[in-house]
Design a protein around this motif. Structure first.
Motif, PDB file in Angstrom:
ATOM      1  N   THR A  12       0.825  -1.206   0.000  1.00 53.58           N
ATOM      2  CA  THR A  12       0.000   0.000   0.000  1.00 53.58           C
ATOM      3  C   THR A  12       0.860   1.257   0.000  1.00 53.58           C
ATOM      4  N   GLN A  14       3.909   1.564  -1.180  1.00 52.64           N
ATOM      5  CA  GLN A  14       4.536   1.705  -2.489  1.00 52.64           C
ATOM      6  C   GLN A  14       3.564   2.243  -3.530  1.00 52.64           C
ATOM      7  N   ILE A  15       2.332   1.787  -3.484  1.00 53.47           N
ATOM      8  CA  ILE A  15       1.326   2.281  -4.418  1.00 53.47           C
ATOM      9  C   ILE A  15       1.066   3.757  -4.177  1.00 53.47           C
ATOM     10  N   ARG A  66       8.267  -4.573  -6.438  1.00 51.20           N
ATOM     11  CA  ARG A  66       7.300  -5.616  -6.772  1.00 51.20           C
ATOM     12  C   ARG A  66       7.941  -6.997  -6.637  1.00 51.20           C
ATOM     13  N   ASN A  91       0.058  -7.044 -15.672  1.00 49.55           N
ATOM     14  CA  ASN A  91      -0.659  -5.976 -15.003  1.00 49.55           C
ATOM     15  C   ASN A  91      -1.602  -5.343 -16.011  1.00 49.55           C
TER      16      ASN A  91
END
Length: 100
Positions: A12, A14-15, A66, A91
């Motif tokens: 979270t 990193q996003i 990731r 993705n």
């Protein structure tokens, strides 16, 4: 806090960081667009270079994060005896794009 919770918290974070940096990149690109429309700014190449550097840098950083998170997730679930599938191979964005 267990390992799964830490992994989720790291993901979270990193996003959130990626979203903020994308917003900064958007600002840089808007400046570039304005300067290109005016057509008389000798520094537009420098601004474009900054945007490219920023995008490349964050792409590489997020890719490394990731991979780390996938490794940690696999290890955590293996330890718990749960089989995992690597869903991160492709993705897909709802707005189009994504890794192809």
């Amino acid at each position: 806090m267990n390992e799964q919770q830490r992994i989720a918290q790291d993901a979270t974070f990193q996003i959130t960081c990626a979203m903020e940096h994308i917003n900064w990149l958007r600002g840089v690109l808007h400046v570039l667009e304005d300067r290109l429309i005016q057509g008389h700014d000798e520094h537009y190449a420098t601004v474009a270079n900054l945007a490219i550097f920023n995008a490349d840098d964050w792409h590489n950083q997020l890719d490394a994060e990731r991979e780390t998170l996938e490794t940690r997730t696999a290890a955590a679930f293996e330890k718990a005896g749960v089989a995992t599938q690597n869903a991160g191979k492709k993705n897909v964005s709802r707005k189009g794009g994504g890794d192809q």
